[in-house]
Design an enzyme around this catalytic site. Structure first.
Site, PDB file in Angstrom:
ATOM      1  CG  HIS A   1     -24.974  -0.188 -28.408  1.00 25.56           C
ATOM      2  ND1 HIS A   1     -26.254  -0.167 -28.163  1.00 25.56           N
ATOM      3  CD2 HIS A   1     -24.984  -0.422 -29.382  1.00 25.56           C
ATOM      4  CE1 HIS A   1     -26.548   0.150 -29.275  1.00 25.56           C
ATOM      5  NE2 HIS A   1     -25.205   0.457 -30.177  1.00 25.56           N
TER       6      HIS A   1
ATOM      7  CB  THR B   1     -19.009   0.243 -38.803  1.00 24.37           C
ATOM      8  OG1 THR B   1     -18.754  -0.491 -37.627  1.00 24.37           O
ATOM      9  CG2 THR B   1     -17.035   0.748 -38.321  1.00 24.37           C
ATOM     10  CG  HIS B   2     -19.950   5.577 -36.493  1.00 28.59           C
ATOM     11  ND1 HIS B   2     -20.787   5.319 -35.673  1.00 28.59           N
ATOM     12  CD2 HIS B   2     -20.637   6.800 -37.411  1.00 28.59           C
ATOM     13  CE1 HIS B   2     -22.396   5.958 -35.679  1.00 28.59           C
ATOM     14  NE2 HIS B   2     -21.870   6.537 -36.163  1.00 28.59           N
TER      15      HIS B   2
ATOM     16  CD  GLU C   1     -17.989  18.794 -36.113  1.00 27.50           C
ATOM     17  OE1 GLU C   1     -17.638  17.810 -36.539  1.00 27.50           O
ATOM     18  OE2 GLU C   1     -18.983  18.962 -35.193  1.00 27.50           O
TER      19      GLU C   1
ATOM     20  CG  ASN D   1     -26.072  18.744 -32.083  1.00 33.34           C
ATOM     21  OD1 ASN D   1     -26.266  17.887 -32.451  1.00 33.34           O
ATOM     22  ND2 ASN D   1     -25.081  19.427 -32.313  1.00 33.34           N
TER      23      ASN D   1
END
Ligand SMILES: Nc1nc2[nH]c(I)nc2c(=O)[nH]1
Length: 269
Positions: free
Chosen positions: A68, A91-92, A191, A233
């Site tokens: 990936h 980058t998270h 969450e 979502n």
């Protein structure tokens, strides 16, 4: 062992020089970060001049998942002749590489000459009137990550961080775009319904795991920022009948043409 990102400014400079050499484009005027659901926009922006694996660029992550490979694309914007740098790999914070890694792409874009940054993401929606597939202009953010990319006594003002000028321009292109406040959580967990209710009560409209920290670093670097979220979502607890993953993917794909056209039009202005 010293890490390249131990000196963020030098790392951004090294990355920008690598990109200029690898793409043959000395200066990029605008940079875009394409989040979940936004991948199709790159093709509509203009002609790809060069594409390179992000992992070859100094300071960018090696591919987390084998195969990936995120890419960086240099695109010539047909209408204006401007050069756009599309950062396909983000980058998270939840990857644990630190906040310097999260904002390295933004700092690289500034070092590469960009004056405008478009940040996009996929996120959860807190409003029932925004079904999956709704694009929302980010008007402000709430940073719940408990961190900042800014180091030291550098008290950067974040008023109008999400450019009113660029939001007005986006709304000329698509008048139906609503404004929303984006809440960044660290993630990677979603969450709880209680956290979603909290986010609503403190003024949030969208919940995600990116963007706010990148926008802060962009302001520090003097970039004008446009943020656009794609509701993929309903956030936890918002919808009585949670969407299936397939429905989320389908909604994101259905929104593709509209949001890609929006980005292409904004970039061409
Ligand atoms: N925090 C958070 N991030 C997200 N990213 C996507 I796509 N959906 C969500 C969500 O519901 N919450």
């Amino acid at each position: 062992m010293t890490e390249l990102l131990d000196d963020p400014r030098a790392a951004a400079q090294a990355a920008a020089e690598y990109i200029a050499t690898a793409t043959g484009v000395e200066r990029h005027d605008i940079a875009l970060v394409l989040g979940s659901g936004w991948g199709g926009a790159a093709g509509l922006i203009g002609e790809t001049v060069a594409e390179l694996p992000s992992s070859d660029v100094p300071g960018f992550a090696k591919p987390a998942v084998a195969g990936h490979v995120g890419t960086l694309r240099s695109i010539k914007v047909e209408k204006t002749g401007k050069h756009a740098l599309v950062l396909g790999a983000r980058t998270h914070l939840y990857e644990g590489r630190g906040v310097r890694a999260v904002v390295h792409g933004v700092r690289t874009a500034a070092a590469a000459g960009a004056s405008t940054l478009v940040l996009t993401n996929g996120c959860g929606g807190l409003r029932e009137e925004w079904p999956a597939g709704t694009p929302v202009l980010i008007s402000d953010h709430i940073n719940l990550t408990a961190t900042s990319p800014i180091e030291g006594a550098n008290f950067v003002d974040l008023t109008d961080l999400y450019s009113p000028r660029l939001r007005a321009l986006a709304r000329e292109i698509d008048p139906s775009l609503p404004d929303g406040v984006y809440v960044q959580f660290r993630g990677p967990h979603y969450e709880t319904p209680a956290e979603v209710r909290m986010a609503q009560r403190i003024g949030g409209d969208l919940v995600g795991m990116s963007t706010a920290l990148e926008a802060i670093a962009a302001r520090e670097a003097g970039l004008e920022v446009l943020g656009v979220s794609l509701v993929t979502n309903p956030a936890a607890g918002i919808s009585a009948t949670p969407l299936s993953h397939a429905e989320v993917i389908e909604a994101g794909q259905a929104a593709g043409p509209r949001i890609s056209a929006l980005l292409a039009a904004v970039v061409a202005t």
